[in-house]
Write an enzyme that holds these catalytic residues in place. Sequence first.
Site, short mmCIF file in Angstrom:
data_model
loop_
_atom_site.label_atom_id
_atom_site.label_comp_id
_atom_site.label_asym_id
_atom_site.label_seq_id
_atom_site.Cartn_x
_atom_site.Cartn_y
_atom_site.Cartn_z
CE LYS A 189 14.71 90.35 -19.58
NZ LYS A 189 14.62 91.24 -18.46
CG ASN A 190 15.67 94.69 -19.59
OD1 ASN A 190 14.87 93.39 -19.26
ND2 ASN A 190 17.17 95.15 -19.21
CB CYS A 226 14.77 88.67 -7.26
SG CYS A 226 15.66 90.40 -7.32
NE ARG A 244 16.10 93.57 -9.25
CZ ARG A 244 16.08 93.53 -10.59
NH1 ARG A 244 15.44 92.15 -10.78
NH2 ARG A 244 15.09 93.73 -11.76
CG ASP A 279 20.74 93.06 -16.95
OD1 ASP A 279 20.64 93.04 -15.74
OD2 ASP A 279 19.75 93.68 -17.66
NE ARG A 288 12.70 85.94 -15.83
CZ ARG A 288 13.54 86.73 -15.49
NH1 ARG A 288 14.52 86.35 -14.12
NH2 ARG A 288 13.38 88.38 -15.44
#
Length: 416
Positions: A22-23, A116, A121, A304, A396
């Site tokens: 994803k990133n 968030c 952030r 993560d 997500r």
Amino acid sequence: MDKIEVTGGHCLKGEVAISGAKNAALPILASALLTDGPCVMDNVPDLMDVRTTMDLLGHLGAKVSRDKTTVTVDASGVNEPEAPYELVRKMRASVLVLGPLTARLGRARVSLPGGCAIGARPIDLHLKGLEAMGAKVLLDKGYVNVIAQRLVGAEIYLDIPTVTGTENLMMAAALAKGTTVLRNAAREPEITALADTLNAMGAQVSGAGTPVIEIIGREKLHAANATIIPDRIEAATFMAAAAITNGDVLVRGAKSAHMGAVIEKMVEAGVVVDEVPEGLRVRGPATLQSVDVKTAPFPGFATDMQAQFMVMMCLASGRSTITETIFENRFIHVSELTRLGADISIVRNSAVIKGVASLKAAPVMASDLRASACLVLAGLVAQGSTLINRVYHIDRGYESIEKKLSGLGAQIRRIR
Ligand code: UD1
């Protein structure tokens, strides 16, 4: 809203294929904004965040389509400089269009992402970098407006090696006049993947993967193709699943070079990790050992993976400390793990975990992407059926997680 039900107690065996990261996909999709032809990206995971990015690029005037794992972005018609609140609020990483839009159109208007679940952030370093390149930045009604006739190369020191900040500035610098040097840049594998894509577009980026990245700006970039690298966080999550279930899993596509710190900590905890031509073979021990972990920017232990690693430590023999250094509020999963019988106390930015013999099922609530993965892992070992609410977070960032886990022998189902 979908829920996931996991019934614990099954040992995971077999193989699982890792999807594209994803990133890596998000900035590479955004980089197509720098060109005016069809960019073909392969191995793009079908995730909510990727769909949001595709919607955003479409909103900006690009033609975007998907065929299985291939996404094509043709940004020749891009003329809209605004990334609206409705899209940015769904996904903070929408801010990745800020740099390329400014470089391409001379202006960008992007809704501020706001706070968030895992912390404030801010994006001040993205903005400071663009200002150093000659842009005018104005905050107005929750939007950040950036204007620059043509960005000019600059020497930029990043106070923190921000990942998306480094990516935004690399993309902006690729079309700037002159040379940009980013110091204390992020070194994540996704940064190198973006640099490779920019270079394929005709940019001149060197030093990606080190703290100093040099970008020689070009007048124009051309369309190029890219293949998205495997998702190291998804791979590590499946490794943790094998580790806690005394399993034996081939994590197909996992790249050890992207996962050094996580592999070392798993091995320290008693997990057997073998590099094989197809990826990594992971075998969980009868009893895990406690190890201390501190998150850090790459090549350190990825924040993560913090929540998922914590599940391993909840079941390990002894006491461990997990210290979070990247985000100030990334222990929301702790109270949910405690509901399942884990013994965890928080002292400032550390979680002190005393291993317990077993976890017991209970209804729990997912609060963010990686916390959801942590709760699914906990469900794999908890006695009984754990019902995880608000699983949209997991969609997500994890492609077909319940199908992949079922394929390994887990008892897991989605309740729509
Ligand atoms: C990226 C990843 C995310 C990961 C994180 C840290 C993507 C799309 N997301 O997020 O999955 O958890 O890296 O590895 O790649 N900061 C500032 N000012 C800024 C920017 C960041 O103070 O302008 C701070 C943040 O608040 C945080 C730290 O720097 O404390 C690192 O954040 P950053 O690397 O920017 O994370 P993201 O790029 O948002």
